[in-house]
Design an enzyme around this catalytic site. Structure first.
Site, PDB file in Angstrom:
ATOM      1  N   SER A 117     -53.965  42.889 -25.937  1.00 20.27           N
ATOM      2  CA  SER A 117     -52.899  43.834 -25.618  1.00 20.27           C
ATOM      3  C   SER A 117     -52.219  43.513 -24.285  1.00 20.27           C
ATOM      4  CB  SER A 117     -53.423  45.272 -25.602  1.00 20.27           C
ATOM      5  OG  SER A 117     -54.562  45.390 -24.793  1.00 20.27           O
ATOM      6  N   HIS A 169     -52.238  46.750 -19.543  1.00 21.78           N
ATOM      7  CA  HIS A 169     -50.979  46.925 -20.254  1.00 21.78           C
ATOM      8  C   HIS A 169     -49.793  46.883 -19.288  1.00 21.78           C
ATOM      9  CE1 HIS A 169     -53.225  49.200 -23.706  1.00 21.78           C
ATOM     10  NE2 HIS A 169     -53.584  47.943 -23.583  1.00 21.78           N
TER      11      HIS A 169
END
Length: 221
Positions: A117, A169
């Site tokens: 991610s 992220h």
């Protein structure tokens, strides 16, 4: 759209690593995660810098793997077609490293994290960078803006659900946005000044994260 070869290779590597982890102790076992070089601030501080890279291919649990592979399969081909396989791979890896550097700087010292991610958010950031750097191109501007909602929803989701590494992220998102100013879309160009600013910014920010991370760990140990 033709399936991107590099996207398929990256997906295969993630699945193979997950299988190896599953049969050698489990993908949710902390000791096994550390054995496979998941992100750990203390270990990075002790000189294991490869942990900024390896976690890009490690996943914690099958749901984690499936979600990230779904997103990679959904958007990877598009970005690979825009940038070519080589530059797509470089961007994917660099944004993943930037995500882990952000975690090194601002993440919890005892946490162990991993996942593609960081790189996927890097691709989201790349889309926002495309919107900014090619704002005179209506198609590319709309393409980039189409990711604003996706980014907003995923950031909110990351804050709301316990256990999701929001620092990785945000770092990946930032890295992708910056690298959009250095890597031009195929058959297009970027001003030399934009590329110089982008690569200097990327380098300085990365070094800043290292400095902050070193200080944060040193204060605890």
């Amino acid at each position: 759209m033709a399936k991107g070869k590099m996207t398929r290779i990256l997906m295969a590597i993630n699945v193979i690593v997950f299988i190896f982890m599953t049969v050698t102790g489990g993908s949710e076992n902390i000791e096994n995660l550390l054995r496979f070089n998941a992100m750990s601030k203390i270990h990075v501080y002790q000189g294991e810098w490869w942990r900024l890279f390896c976690p890009i291919f490690i996943h914690i649990g099958v749901f984690h793997l499936l979600m990230n592979m779904y997103f990679l399969n959904s958007v990877g081909d598009t970005f690979e077609s825009l940038y070519g396989s080589k530059n797509f791979l470089i961007i994917y890896l660099l944004t993943g490293v930037m995500g882990n550097l952000f975690t090194y700087a601002f993440g919890e010292i005892t946490s162990v994290s991993a996942g593609a991610s960081t790189s996927l958010y890097g691709l989201f950031g790349l889309a926002l960078g495309i919107m900014f750097n090619y704002r005179d191109n209506e198609f590319l501007r709309q393409f980039g803006s189409s990711f604003i909602g996706i980014v907003a929803i995923n950031i909110i989701y990351s804050f709301m659900v316990p256990g999701i590494g929001i620092t990785g992220h945000i770092g990946g998102l930032l890295g992708g946005f910056i690298l959009a100013g250095f890597f031009p879309i195929m058959n297009m160009t970027l001003p030399t000044s934009t590329k110089i600013i982008a690569i200097i910014a990327f380098g300085l920010i990365a070094m800043g994260f290292i400095y902050i991370g070193n200080r944060s760990v040193a204060q605890v140990l």
